[in-house]
Enzyme design. Sequence first.
Site, PDB file in Angstrom:
ATOM      1  N   HIS A  44       0.822  -1.211   0.000  1.00  0.00           N
ATOM      2  CA  HIS A  44       0.000   0.000   0.000  1.00  0.00           C
ATOM      3  C   HIS A  44       0.855   1.260   0.000  1.00  0.00           C
ATOM      4  CE1 HIS A  44      -4.079   1.626   0.541  1.00  0.00           C
ATOM      5  NE2 HIS A  44      -3.454   2.659   1.096  1.00  0.00           N
ATOM      6  N   ASP A  46       0.123   5.550  -1.060  1.00  0.00           N
ATOM      7  CA  ASP A  46      -0.876   6.534  -1.475  1.00  0.00           C
ATOM      8  C   ASP A  46      -0.300   7.655  -2.324  1.00  0.00           C
ATOM      9  OD1 ASP A  46      -3.565   5.895  -0.366  1.00  0.00           O
ATOM     10  OD2 ASP A  46      -2.490   5.843   1.533  1.00  0.00           O
ATOM     11  N   GLU A 150      -9.163   1.325  -2.580  1.00  0.00           N
ATOM     12  CA  GLU A 150      -9.160   1.313  -1.117  1.00  0.00           C
ATOM     13  C   GLU A 150     -10.529   1.625  -0.528  1.00  0.00           C
ATOM     14  OE1 GLU A 150      -6.573   2.865   2.724  1.00  0.00           O
ATOM     15  OE2 GLU A 150      -6.388   3.923   0.816  1.00  0.00           O
ATOM     16  N   HIS A 177     -13.640   1.475   3.578  1.00  0.00           N
ATOM     17  CA  HIS A 177     -12.658   2.389   4.150  1.00  0.00           C
ATOM     18  C   HIS A 177     -13.169   2.767   5.531  1.00  0.00           C
ATOM     19  CE1 HIS A 177      -9.888   5.952   4.353  1.00  0.00           C
ATOM     20  NE2 HIS A 177      -9.066   4.990   3.960  1.00  0.00           N
ATOM     21  N   HIS A 218      -9.150  -2.181   7.207  1.00  0.00           N
ATOM     22  CA  HIS A 218     -10.240  -1.218   7.430  1.00  0.00           C
ATOM     23  C   HIS A 218     -11.570  -1.858   7.809  1.00  0.00           C
ATOM     24  CE1 HIS A 218      -8.454   2.699   6.516  1.00  0.00           C
ATOM     25  NE2 HIS A 218      -7.835   2.165   5.486  1.00  0.00           N
ATOM     26  N   HIS A 239      -2.605  -3.206   4.734  1.00  0.00           N
ATOM     27  CA  HIS A 239      -1.846  -2.293   5.606  1.00  0.00           C
ATOM     28  C   HIS A 239      -2.518  -2.256   6.981  1.00  0.00           C
ATOM     29  CE1 HIS A 239      -4.948   0.106   3.687  1.00  0.00           C
ATOM     30  NE2 HIS A 239      -4.656   1.221   4.342  1.00  0.00           N
ATOM     31  N   ASP A 347       2.127   1.878   3.875  1.00  0.00           N
ATOM     32  CA  ASP A 347       1.189   3.008   3.835  1.00  0.00           C
ATOM     33  C   ASP A 347       1.920   4.341   3.680  1.00  0.00           C
ATOM     34  OD1 ASP A 347      -1.271   4.224   3.739  1.00  0.00           O
ATOM     35  OD2 ASP A 347      -1.665   4.148   5.886  1.00  0.00           O
TER      36      ASP A 347
END
Length: 415
Positions: A44, A46, A150, A177, A218, A239, A347
């Site tokens: 993961h 971003d 995600e 999420h 999540h 993650h 992450d």
Amino acid sequence: MLSILLPMLAAATSAPPLAPPADEAALKARVERVLAASPVIDGHNDLAWAIREDQEGIIPDLNADTRRLPVPLQTDWARARAGHLGGQFWSVYVDTQASGARAVEMTLEQIDTVKRVAAAYPQVLQLAGTAAEVRAAMRAGRIASLMGVEGGHQIDGRLSVLRQYHALGVRYMTLTHFKSLSWADASTDAPRANGLSPFGRQVVAEMNRLGMIIDVSHVSDATMAAAVAESAAPVIASHSGARGVAAAPRNVPDDLIRAVAAKGGVIMVSFYPGHLSDGWRAWDAARTAFARSAGVKADVYGPRSPAPLVAWEASHPAPRVTAATIADHIEHIARLGGQGAVGIGADFEGIAGNAPADVPGVDGYPAVFIELARRGWSDAALAGLAQGNVLRVLEKVEGIAAARRGDPPADKLDN
């Protein structure tokens, strides 16, 4: 609230006893050899969202040191090489404030950003959709680039959208999420589905048919248990940490670590201090309480924080979170599920300003592996953590999809 939290913070800042000294040069050389042969596949990152939000959608010079940008990044190619990054699931994240058709549009824009980055740096990145393509990219010296959606809100309740994401190269979807959906529950919201609704089970089945990895980061415990039970293929947590080490609701409890492992899945450990350390979480809660009392926002950290928070942090330093803390989570998962049940999902770019001190960006992976080597992990176990475990999941997911190739796509249009 501060009077309750600050004693916890003070206790958390006391350093644990140091391990006996080891031959650090030999450990470092050994890890360099392992990661040169088996570079890290991270679950993961971003970067696409950071480009959207902080770089105005403009791809920065990733050959340069991106720590020097007005809004610094944790990712650039020199640091990726130093960290032995060999494969990356780039998140095509969309905030849960977006919903419906707008969430789909934004997801397409995020997919386009990943593809634009790959096109801008063809000697660095190579798009991949299968385990074989990942291996081919790494053999060519490039970072194998996959994508992960995600949050299930990004399909707008439509299996047709899920299928089109897969056709565009997306290879996992996180079921939720931060917010619960009508068909799956988040770990940080009240339940709506109490696990998986009938449509949620259909989403899982369609992902199995397509060859798309189910990601349970999540999601609530009930949704995670249902997804593991329902899926014919192994699942990942792209993650997350271990709740037995730090009590964050986003972390995976012991019984579900065992369940994910028994299905052949992998928990990919996050480097976010809020997932890693209860002491850091207490500090962050105290910081947030102070920000509220001062009338400032608490969602920016470090030198870019509002001035009252910069002053507060100077007199209330954050508890130290390091590669050793990350290793504690990895070892806890390995004790419960075996060394084949763990991977890396740092992450980066989602933890800007908050990375562990000795793992500040994509150059930091070796520090985690050196710590585990110090604790007795074999070369084979380190290689599995780096890439072998998640590649095994990807191959199994592909195999199940191949067996279902003749099955018709689910025809339900929405939930």
